[in-house]
Enzyme design. Structure first.
Site, PDB file in Angstrom:
ATOM      1  N   THR A  17       0.775  -1.296   0.126  1.00 56.73           N
ATOM      2  CA  THR A  17       0.111  -0.049   0.061  1.00 56.73           C
ATOM      3  C   THR A  17       0.859   1.112   0.218  1.00 56.73           C
ATOM      4  OG1 THR A  17      -1.547  -1.094   1.271  1.00 56.73           O
ATOM      5  CG2 THR A  17      -1.800   0.885   1.143  1.00 56.73           C
ATOM      6  N   ARG A  21       7.538  -2.489   2.599  1.00 48.73           N
ATOM      7  CA  ARG A  21       7.718  -2.396   4.224  1.00 48.73           C
ATOM      8  C   ARG A  21       8.241  -4.025   4.674  1.00 48.73           C
ATOM      9  NH1 ARG A  21       3.295   0.927   7.053  1.00 48.73           N
ATOM     10  NH2 ARG A  21       3.677   2.189   5.384  1.00 48.73           N
ATOM     11  N   SER A 111       6.435   3.938   8.857  1.00 53.52           N
ATOM     12  CA  SER A 111       5.160   4.485   9.085  1.00 53.52           C
ATOM     13  C   SER A 111       4.786   4.328  10.780  1.00 53.52           C
ATOM     14  CB  SER A 111       4.081   4.399   8.248  1.00 53.52           C
ATOM     15  OG  SER A 111       2.895   5.162   8.670  1.00 53.52           O
ATOM     16  N   HIS A 112       3.616   3.856  10.966  1.00 54.00           N
ATOM     17  CA  HIS A 112       3.314   3.466  12.032  1.00 54.00           C
ATOM     18  C   HIS A 112       3.741   2.094  12.672  1.00 54.00           C
ATOM     19  CE1 HIS A 112       0.633   1.773   9.252  1.00 54.00           C
ATOM     20  NE2 HIS A 112       0.263   0.991  10.419  1.00 54.00           N
ATOM     21  N   LYS A 124       9.886   4.268   0.436  1.00 54.37           N
ATOM     22  CA  LYS A 124       8.830   4.794  -0.422  1.00 54.37           C
ATOM     23  C   LYS A 124       9.437   5.698  -1.303  1.00 54.37           C
ATOM     24  CE  LYS A 124       6.534   6.576   3.208  1.00 54.37           C
ATOM     25  NZ  LYS A 124       5.360   7.164   3.820  1.00 54.37           N
ATOM     26  N   ASP A 275       1.924   9.862  13.641  1.00 52.07           N
ATOM     27  CA  ASP A 275       2.551   8.774  13.578  1.00 52.07           C
ATOM     28  C   ASP A 275       4.175   8.566  13.187  1.00 52.07           C
ATOM     29  OD1 ASP A 275       2.154   9.437  11.059  1.00 52.07           O
ATOM     30  OD2 ASP A 275       2.370   7.201  10.083  1.00 52.07           O
ATOM     31  N   ASP A 277       6.167   8.632  10.794  1.00 57.51           N
ATOM     32  CA  ASP A 277       6.538   9.384   9.744  1.00 57.51           C
ATOM     33  C   ASP A 277       5.789  11.040   9.656  1.00 57.51           C
ATOM     34  OD1 ASP A 277       4.419   7.941   8.658  1.00 57.51           O
ATOM     35  OD2 ASP A 277       5.024   8.087   6.776  1.00 57.51           O
ATOM     36  N   ASP A 279       2.627  11.398   9.024  1.00 55.87           N
ATOM     37  CA  ASP A 279       1.459  11.784   7.986  1.00 55.87           C
ATOM     38  C   ASP A 279       0.129  11.442   8.601  1.00 55.87           C
ATOM     39  OD1 ASP A 279       1.863   9.219   7.832  1.00 55.87           O
ATOM     40  OD2 ASP A 279       2.004   8.949   5.743  1.00 55.87           O
ATOM     41  N   ARG A 280       0.021  10.667   9.593  1.00 53.46           N
ATOM     42  CA  ARG A 280      -1.295  10.348  10.249  1.00 53.46           C
ATOM     43  C   ARG A 280      -1.779  11.584  11.415  1.00 53.46           C
ATOM     44  NH1 ARG A 280      -2.593   4.027  10.461  1.00 53.46           N
ATOM     45  NH2 ARG A 280      -1.919   3.626   8.647  1.00 53.46           N
ATOM     46  N   THR A 342      -7.822   1.982  -1.313  1.00 54.52           N
ATOM     47  CA  THR A 342      -6.952   2.350  -0.172  1.00 54.52           C
ATOM     48  C   THR A 342      -5.488   2.796  -0.330  1.00 54.52           C
ATOM     49  OG1 THR A 342      -8.188   1.102   1.461  1.00 54.52           O
ATOM     50  CG2 THR A 342      -5.814   1.500   2.079  1.00 54.52           C
ATOM     51  N   GLU A 361      -8.694   9.190   4.747  1.00 52.94           N
ATOM     52  CA  GLU A 361      -8.893   7.673   4.945  1.00 52.94           C
ATOM     53  C   GLU A 361      -9.192   7.420   6.203  1.00 52.94           C
ATOM     54  OE1 GLU A 361      -6.039   4.939   2.328  1.00 52.94           O
ATOM     55  OE2 GLU A 361      -4.727   6.276   3.184  1.00 52.94           O
ATOM     56  N   GLU A 362      -9.931   6.388   6.503  1.00 51.29           N
ATOM     57  CA  GLU A 362     -10.433   6.175   7.854  1.00 51.29           C
ATOM     58  C   GLU A 362      -9.074   5.480   8.652  1.00 51.29           C
ATOM     59  OE1 GLU A 362      -9.576   2.537   9.207  1.00 51.29           O
ATOM     60  OE2 GLU A 362      -8.681   2.203   7.107  1.00 51.29           O
ATOM     61  N   SER A 363      -8.086   5.315   8.171  1.00 52.03           N
ATOM     62  CA  SER A 363      -6.924   5.045   8.984  1.00 52.03           C
ATOM     63  C   SER A 363      -6.073   6.268   9.471  1.00 52.03           C
ATOM     64  CB  SER A 363      -5.909   4.193   8.294  1.00 52.03           C
ATOM     65  OG  SER A 363      -5.488   4.951   6.924  1.00 52.03           O
ATOM     66  N   LYS A 374      -0.791  12.611   2.902  1.00 48.91           N
ATOM     67  CA  LYS A 374      -1.541  12.876   4.112  1.00 48.91           C
ATOM     68  C   LYS A 374      -0.610  13.484   4.909  1.00 48.91           C
ATOM     69  CE  LYS A 374      -1.400   8.389   5.987  1.00 48.91           C
ATOM     70  NZ  LYS A 374      -0.891   7.523   5.044  1.00 48.91           N
ATOM     71  N   ARG A 494      -8.779  -6.627   7.541  1.00 47.19           N
ATOM     72  CA  ARG A 494      -9.267  -5.650   8.024  1.00 47.19           C
ATOM     73  C   ARG A 494     -10.736  -5.863   7.449  1.00 47.19           C
ATOM     74  NH1 ARG A 494      -5.094  -2.912   9.591  1.00 47.19           N
ATOM     75  NH2 ARG A 494      -3.350  -2.341   8.110  1.00 47.19           N
TER      76      ARG A 494
HETATM   77  C1  VG1 Z   1      -2.870   0.941   5.887  1.00 47.70           C
HETATM   78  C2  VG1 Z   1      -4.018   1.858   5.681  1.00 47.70           C
HETATM   79  C3  VG1 Z   1      -4.014   2.663   4.736  1.00 47.70           C
HETATM   80  C4  VG1 Z   1      -2.799   3.736   4.606  1.00 47.70           C
HETATM   81  C5  VG1 Z   1      -1.775   2.945   4.732  1.00 47.70           C
HETATM   82  C6  VG1 Z   1      -0.474   3.802   4.711  1.00 47.70           C
HETATM   83  O1  VG1 Z   1      -2.476   0.292   4.777  1.00 47.70           O
HETATM   84  O2  VG1 Z   1      -5.134   1.068   5.733  1.00 47.70           O
HETATM   85  O3  VG1 Z   1      -5.298   3.556   4.631  1.00 47.70           O
HETATM   86  O4  VG1 Z   1      -2.834   4.680   3.362  1.00 47.70           O
HETATM   87  O5  VG1 Z   1      -1.733   1.965   5.857  1.00 47.70           O
HETATM   88  O6  VG1 Z   1      -0.508   4.645   5.925  1.00 47.70           O
HETATM   89  P1  VG1 Z   1      -3.358  -1.265   4.734  1.00 47.70           P
HETATM   90  O7  VG1 Z   1      -2.762  -1.703   3.259  1.00 47.70           O
HETATM   91  O8  VG1 Z   1      -2.213  -1.881   5.782  1.00 47.70           O
HETATM   92  O9  VG1 Z   1      -4.564  -1.209   5.200  1.00 47.70           O
HETATM   93  V1  VG1 Z   1       1.124   4.945   6.725  1.00 47.70           V
HETATM   94  O10 VG1 Z   1       0.878   6.221   7.819  1.00 47.70           O
HETATM   95  O11 VG1 Z   1       2.086   3.906   6.372  1.00 47.70           O
HETATM   96  O12 VG1 Z   1       1.843   5.654   5.735  1.00 47.70           O
HETATM   97 CO    CO Z   2       2.431   7.310   8.283  1.00 47.29          CO
END
Ligand code: VG1
Ligand code: CO
Length: 541
Positions: A17, A21, A111-112, A124, A275, A277, A279-280, A342, A361-363, A374, A494
């Site tokens: 996504t 990673r 990320s998170h 990325k 988070d 990096d 972005d959240r 997504t 996004e919901e995340s 984001k 999910r």
């Molecule tokens: C998750 C979230 C998605 C988000 C992605 C990257 O992906 O559901 O909405 O864009 O993480 O976020 P997945 O495929 O695990 O559902 V982050 O803050 O990595 O950059």
């Molecule tokens: Co992130």
């Protein structure tokens, strides 16, 4: 002098996504980083151009940056802009790419996901618009990793990234920049800093938890230095390679201390977190957490209160599993709402073509056309603006929003680290059931329609198939199923649940209670327990 090193392909370098990673030990295999970086450089062809590089400071950040600099120099890149100490948040990389007219950027982050030697690492690739490279480019990079035979680098001692300024590596200029400067300047063009400063000076208090991740320096520069919030407003403000051993994930589980503080007597009126990096975002009020899907809707309904959006919005977009709350706002505003798969890469074309101004996004991701990622701190400044202009609490703003538009109760149930085959069996099983679902009654709900989401990009016509199973119920409810594309071990299923409630007297239920029937229907239809052996989710977000 350029050194060419022979290598052989790794079979597991398919980006998910959001980039590639993997667990740190996977990345520590000889040639692993180099192979993937060479594939990026081969596909992107940045010879003679500018590349931006930075990361969230997690374990391997320093090491990977030096490799990237040496390889980028061998690839004939004219200029590399790198954040001091290798630090740049994801939205800051996007801002710097755009401000400098760079051809692309490499962001180092998982990320998170947790960091440190046992945690995760990620790479990325972002394109010239500042956003995650589109699927076609990521696919080409993956195919390149399967055929790679060598990589090239300009060997030498590590460059000193602690000092601002320019040095040369072969013919390439390496420019070390302040990681926050460009980003803060951009925020000053979007929001009324004078107004926000006066609001904080009037006694309004906030807390920002940087979770020992990358946003600490950005949050201190903005909230404490520019807006005058007292020292200590930013918690966990020093980026650590292992995030202090915590998950840098701003959700109700990992940001529990912030949520607890906000619920205590005499607490500040506004809490937020970001988070790994940057972005959240998580938005917290006194005794409540704002669901990210609601936050997107509230921001869309109130964006005109911030100077950059005073002229209105071109349109909005949400990822498919995000609740339909923002669609209701768009309808009221008379603007278009788009539904994308997504991942932020799908918003890029809509933003570039000016079809949308805001997306989310919901995340816990929200953003606008100011960058192509984001942006956690942007979302916090947006909420601070709304709080300052409306003079109401987070809770009052939320309840009024629901009274006006109705409430979309929302929850996500994650089944983490199930065996890959079991995860696939759940999705394949659902796919097989689709034709027979309409009309089926499950625990008091009736299926109205069901499909597998596919997306045709309205700008370039590209098609993305198999982006999640959607089940719509006649009672205003929806269940969505998909497999995570960011996990690093097994599969994560999910399950996204929502239910609409127009009646204000029924808008203050506990969301678990309000969604119980949808959750039960989703479990029964998908037979998650039968296929995975799991009686319930590992995380409820
Ligand atoms: C998750 C979230 C998605 C988000 C992605 C990257 O992906 O559901 O909405 O864009 O993480 O976020 P997945 O495929 O695990 O559902 V982050 O803050 O990595 O950059
Ligand atoms: Co992130």
């Amino acid at each position: 002098m350029i050194t060419k090193v022979a290598t052989t392909p790794f079979k597991d370098q398919r980006p998910g996504t959001s980039g590639l990673r993997k667990a740190v030990p996977v990345y520590q295999q000889p040639h692993y980083i180099e192979n993937f970086v060479q594939a990026i450089l081969d596909v992107a062809d940045l010879r003679g151009k500018t590349l931006v590089v930075g990361g969230d400071g997690r374990f391997l950040n320093d090491h990977a940056i030096q490799i990237i600099l040496q390889m980028a120099a061998a690839a004939g890149i004219a200029r590399i802009v790198v954040g001091r100490d290798g630090i740049l948040s994801t939205p800051a990389v996007s801002a710097v790419i755009r401000a400098r007219g760079a051809a692309g950027g490499i962001v180092l982050s998982a990320s998170h996901n947790p960091g440190g030697p046992e945690g995760d690492f990620g790479i990325k690739y972002n394109a010239a618009n500042g956003g995650p490279a589109p699927e076609s480019v990521m696919q080409a990079i993956y195919e390149r990793t399967l055929a790679i035979e060598s990589y090239s680098l300009v060997q030498g001692p590590d460059l000193d990234l602690a000092r601002l300024g320019e040095t040369k590596l072969a013919d390439t200029v390496v420019e070390v920049v302040d990681p926050v400067e460009t980003y803060v300047a951009l925020m000053e063009t979007l929001f009324d800093f004078g107004r926000l400063k006066a609001f904080l000076a009037s006694g309004f208090r906030m807390r920002f938890d940087a979770m020992s991740a990358v946003t600490g320096p950005y949050a201190k520069a903005i909230f404490e230095d520019r807006l005058g919030a007292p020292a200590g407003t930013v918690l966990n403000g020093k980026p650590l390679p292992d995030f202090g051993g915590h998950h840098p994930d701003p959700n109700p589980v990992h940001a529990v201390e912030l949520i607890r503080e906000l619920a205590s007597p005499g607490a500040p009126g506004f809490g937020a977190a970001s988070d790994g990096d940057g972005d959240r975002n998580l938005i917290v009020g006194n005794g409540l957490v704002v669901a990210p899907s609601d936050s997107l809707a509230v921001i869309a309904a109130n964006a005109h209160l911030a100077p950059a959006y005073a002229g209105g919005l071109a349109g909005v977009a949400r990822s498919m599993p995000t609740s339909r709350a923002v669609d209701r706002v768009a309808e009221r505003l008379g603007i278009r709402s788009y539904e994308t798969p997504t991942g932020w890469k799908f918003f890029g074309n809509l933003l570039d073509a000016d079809r949308i101004t805001l997306c989310g996004e919901e995340s816990a991701g929200t953003g606008s056309n100011h960058v192509r990622e984001k942006d956690g701190i942007w979302a916090v400044l947006m909420w601070l603006t709304i709080l300052a202009e409306r003079g109401e609490s987070v809770g009052e703003i939320l309840r009024q929003h629901w009274a006006t538009f109705g409430r979309d109760y929302y929850a996500r149930h994650d089944y983490e680290e199930v065996p890959t085959e079991a995860g696939e069996a759940v999705i394949n099983g659902l796919r097989g059931l689709l034709p027979g679902l309409p009309g089926r009654k499950v625990g008091g709900l009736t299926v109205a329609a069901a499909d597998e989401f596919a997306y045709t990009d309205p700008v370039d016509g590209s098609v993305s198939q198999r982006q999640g199973i959607r089940i719509f119920f006649e009672e205003g409810a929806r269940a969505v199923f998909r497999l995570s594309g960011t996990g690093t071990s097994g599969a994560t299923i999910r399950v996204y649940l929502e239910r609409y409630e127009a009646d204000p007297s029924r808008q203050n239920l506990d969301s678990g209670e309000a969604l119980a029937a949808v959750a039960a229907a989703a479990r029964e239809i998908a037979d998650i327990q039968g296929k995975t052996g799991r009686a319930g989710p590992t995380v409820i977000a």
